[in-house]
Design a protein around this motif. Structure first.
Motif, PDB file in Angstrom:
ATOM      1  N   TYR A  23       0.944  -0.979   0.138  1.00  0.00           N
ATOM      2  CA  TYR A  23      -0.001  -0.004  -0.049  1.00  0.00           C
ATOM      3  C   TYR A  23       0.985   1.016  -0.115  1.00  0.00           C
ATOM      4  O   TYR A  23       1.680   1.693   0.847  1.00  0.00           O
ATOM      5  CB  TYR A  23      -1.100   0.006   1.320  1.00  0.00           C
ATOM      6  CG  TYR A  23      -1.963   1.353   1.208  1.00  0.00           C
ATOM      7  CD1 TYR A  23      -2.698   1.188   0.463  1.00  0.00           C
ATOM      8  CD2 TYR A  23      -1.856   2.141   2.473  1.00  0.00           C
ATOM      9  CE1 TYR A  23      -3.681   2.318   0.535  1.00  0.00           C
ATOM     10  CE2 TYR A  23      -2.569   3.225   2.470  1.00  0.00           C
ATOM     11  CZ  TYR A  23      -3.470   3.298   1.362  1.00  0.00           C
ATOM     12  OH  TYR A  23      -4.399   4.409   1.481  1.00  0.00           O
ATOM     13  N   CYS A  32      -5.602   8.617   0.798  1.00  0.00           N
ATOM     14  CA  CYS A  32      -4.621   7.549   1.387  1.00  0.00           C
ATOM     15  C   CYS A  32      -5.104   6.986   2.909  1.00  0.00           C
ATOM     16  O   CYS A  32      -5.271   5.914   3.291  1.00  0.00           O
ATOM     17  CB  CYS A  32      -3.008   7.932   1.544  1.00  0.00           C
ATOM     18  SG  CYS A  32      -2.588   8.400  -0.040  1.00  0.00           S
ATOM     19  N   SER A  63       9.149   5.085  -6.283  1.00  0.00           N
ATOM     20  CA  SER A  63       8.373   5.439  -7.544  1.00  0.00           C
ATOM     21  C   SER A  63       9.282   5.025  -8.762  1.00  0.00           C
ATOM     22  O   SER A  63       8.483   4.530  -9.761  1.00  0.00           O
ATOM     23  CB  SER A  63       8.414   7.210  -7.618  1.00  0.00           C
ATOM     24  OG  SER A  63       7.750   7.581  -6.693  1.00  0.00           O
ATOM     25  N   ILE A  68       5.455   4.103  -9.797  1.00  0.00           N
ATOM     26  CA  ILE A  68       4.300   4.853  -9.252  1.00  0.00           C
ATOM     27  C   ILE A  68       4.480   6.490  -9.342  1.00  0.00           C
ATOM     28  O   ILE A  68       5.246   6.958  -9.154  1.00  0.00           O
ATOM     29  CB  ILE A  68       4.398   4.284  -7.737  1.00  0.00           C
ATOM     30  CG1 ILE A  68       4.293   2.797  -7.470  1.00  0.00           C
ATOM     31  CG2 ILE A  68       3.368   5.021  -7.005  1.00  0.00           C
ATOM     32  CD1 ILE A  68       4.605   2.348  -6.260  1.00  0.00           C
ATOM     33  N   SER A  70       1.598   8.345  -8.407  1.00  0.00           N
ATOM     34  CA  SER A  70       0.543   8.954  -7.463  1.00  0.00           C
ATOM     35  C   SER A  70       0.241   8.041  -6.305  1.00  0.00           C
ATOM     36  O   SER A  70       0.284   6.911  -6.408  1.00  0.00           O
ATOM     37  CB  SER A  70      -1.096   9.397  -8.500  1.00  0.00           C
ATOM     38  OG  SER A  70      -1.487   7.871  -8.748  1.00  0.00           O
ATOM     39  N   ALA A  71      -0.642   8.377  -5.292  1.00  0.00           N
ATOM     40  CA  ALA A  71      -0.951   7.933  -4.348  1.00  0.00           C
ATOM     41  C   ALA A  71      -2.426   8.226  -3.926  1.00  0.00           C
ATOM     42  O   ALA A  71      -2.990   9.084  -4.354  1.00  0.00           O
ATOM     43  CB  ALA A  71      -0.313   8.458  -3.107  1.00  0.00           C
ATOM     44  N   THR A  73      -1.384   4.016  -4.271  1.00  0.00           N
ATOM     45  CA  THR A  73      -1.194   2.933  -5.220  1.00  0.00           C
ATOM     46  C   THR A  73      -1.557   1.747  -4.399  1.00  0.00           C
ATOM     47  O   THR A  73      -0.702   1.499  -3.509  1.00  0.00           O
ATOM     48  CB  THR A  73       0.052   3.361  -6.201  1.00  0.00           C
ATOM     49  OG1 THR A  73      -0.158   4.338  -6.717  1.00  0.00           O
ATOM     50  CG2 THR A  73       0.239   2.093  -7.143  1.00  0.00           C
ATOM     51  N   LEU A  75      -0.417  -2.365  -4.837  1.00  0.00           N
ATOM     52  CA  LEU A  75       0.313  -3.269  -5.661  1.00  0.00           C
ATOM     53  C   LEU A  75       0.122  -4.748  -5.003  1.00  0.00           C
ATOM     54  O   LEU A  75       0.484  -4.787  -3.777  1.00  0.00           O
ATOM     55  CB  LEU A  75       1.858  -3.043  -5.741  1.00  0.00           C
ATOM     56  CG  LEU A  75       1.809  -1.541  -6.547  1.00  0.00           C
ATOM     57  CD1 LEU A  75       3.410  -1.355  -6.544  1.00  0.00           C
ATOM     58  CD2 LEU A  75       1.553  -1.613  -7.898  1.00  0.00           C
ATOM     59  N   ARG A  85      -2.801  -3.856  -9.813  1.00  0.00           N
ATOM     60  CA  ARG A  85      -2.060  -2.612  -9.614  1.00  0.00           C
ATOM     61  C   ARG A  85      -3.464  -1.609  -9.688  1.00  0.00           C
ATOM     62  O   ARG A  85      -4.511  -1.685 -10.553  1.00  0.00           O
ATOM     63  CB  ARG A  85      -1.400  -2.144 -10.606  1.00  0.00           C
ATOM     64  CG  ARG A  85      -0.686  -0.611 -10.559  1.00  0.00           C
ATOM     65  CD  ARG A  85       0.058  -0.269 -11.566  1.00  0.00           C
ATOM     66  NE  ARG A  85       1.212  -0.798 -11.405  1.00  0.00           N
ATOM     67  CZ  ARG A  85       2.374  -0.088 -11.049  1.00  0.00           C
ATOM     68  NH1 ARG A  85       2.532   1.186 -10.750  1.00  0.00           N
ATOM     69  NH2 ARG A  85       3.567  -0.840 -10.757  1.00  0.00           N
ATOM     70  N   GLU A  86      -3.784  -0.999  -8.463  1.00  0.00           N
ATOM     71  CA  GLU A  86      -4.826   0.098  -8.390  1.00  0.00           C
ATOM     72  C   GLU A  86      -4.155   1.320  -7.828  1.00  0.00           C
ATOM     73  O   GLU A  86      -3.616   1.326  -7.133  1.00  0.00           O
ATOM     74  CB  GLU A  86      -5.957  -0.537  -7.585  1.00  0.00           C
ATOM     75  CG  GLU A  86      -6.718  -1.811  -8.204  1.00  0.00           C
ATOM     76  CD  GLU A  86      -7.748  -1.359  -9.175  1.00  0.00           C
ATOM     77  OE1 GLU A  86      -8.251  -0.349  -8.969  1.00  0.00           O
ATOM     78  OE2 GLU A  86      -7.915  -2.122  -9.978  1.00  0.00           O
ATOM     79  N   GLY A  87      -4.910   2.255  -8.410  1.00  0.00           N
ATOM     80  CA  GLY A  87      -4.756   3.722  -8.078  1.00  0.00           C
ATOM     81  C   GLY A  87      -5.435   4.698  -7.822  1.00  0.00           C
ATOM     82  O   GLY A  87      -6.716   4.627  -8.478  1.00  0.00           O
ATOM     83  N   LYS A  88      -5.353   5.542  -6.913  1.00  0.00           N
ATOM     84  CA  LYS A  88      -6.225   6.791  -6.958  1.00  0.00           C
ATOM     85  C   LYS A  88      -7.434   6.513  -6.299  1.00  0.00           C
ATOM     86  O   LYS A  88      -7.928   6.265  -5.369  1.00  0.00           O
ATOM     87  CB  LYS A  88      -6.131   7.627  -8.053  1.00  0.00           C
ATOM     88  CG  LYS A  88      -5.735   9.063  -7.991  1.00  0.00           C
ATOM     89  CD  LYS A  88      -5.304   9.992  -7.068  1.00  0.00           C
ATOM     90  CE  LYS A  88      -4.751  11.276  -7.245  1.00  0.00           C
ATOM     91  NZ  LYS A  88      -4.333  11.853  -6.044  1.00  0.00           N
TER      92      LYS A  88
END
Length: 110
Positions: A23, A32, A63, A68, A70-71, A73, A75, A85-88
């Motif tokens: 995370y 976050c 990064s 990476i 953005s935060a 993220t 994994l 992988r998922e983000g934002k």
């Protein structure tokens, strides 16, 4: 959730755990902070998944090492390979379905 402090700790964690979930957050990221308890609660259903947090603003090499930008993220690694992988803006239904599929497959292999 335990925090990893160096890029070497991150790499070791990913490589030494069959099911490793990272995370990646930032200290000043409200998304976050809101996502962390939801993720922790979700992963309680999957006891073989090891979860760790990395603060990107403190471990800057994360990064470059994992691309990476953005935060937050998220994994998910299986045997050291990135599977998810998922983000934002994380869709928890989609995330849960993906984790369930990978977890059940890996559990049947063990």
């Amino acid at each position: 959730m335990k925090k990893l402090q160096t890029i070497q700790e991150v790499i070791t964690f990913v490589n030494e755990n069959q099911l490793a979930f990272l995370y990646v957050s930032q200290e000043d990221c409200s998304v976050c902070h809101a996502l962390r308890p939801k993720l922790t609660e979700l992963l309680k259903n999957y006891p073989k998944i090891e979860l760790r947090e990395v603060e990107a603003d403190k471990v800057k090499a994360i990064s470059a090492e994992y691309l990476i930008f953005s935060a937050p993220t998220l994994l998910f690694f299986v045997d050291g390979k990135e599977y998810l992988r998922e983000g934002k803006f994380v869709q928890f239904k989609k995330l849960t379905d993906a984790i369930e599929q990978i977890y059940s497959f890996e559990e049947n292999k063990i």
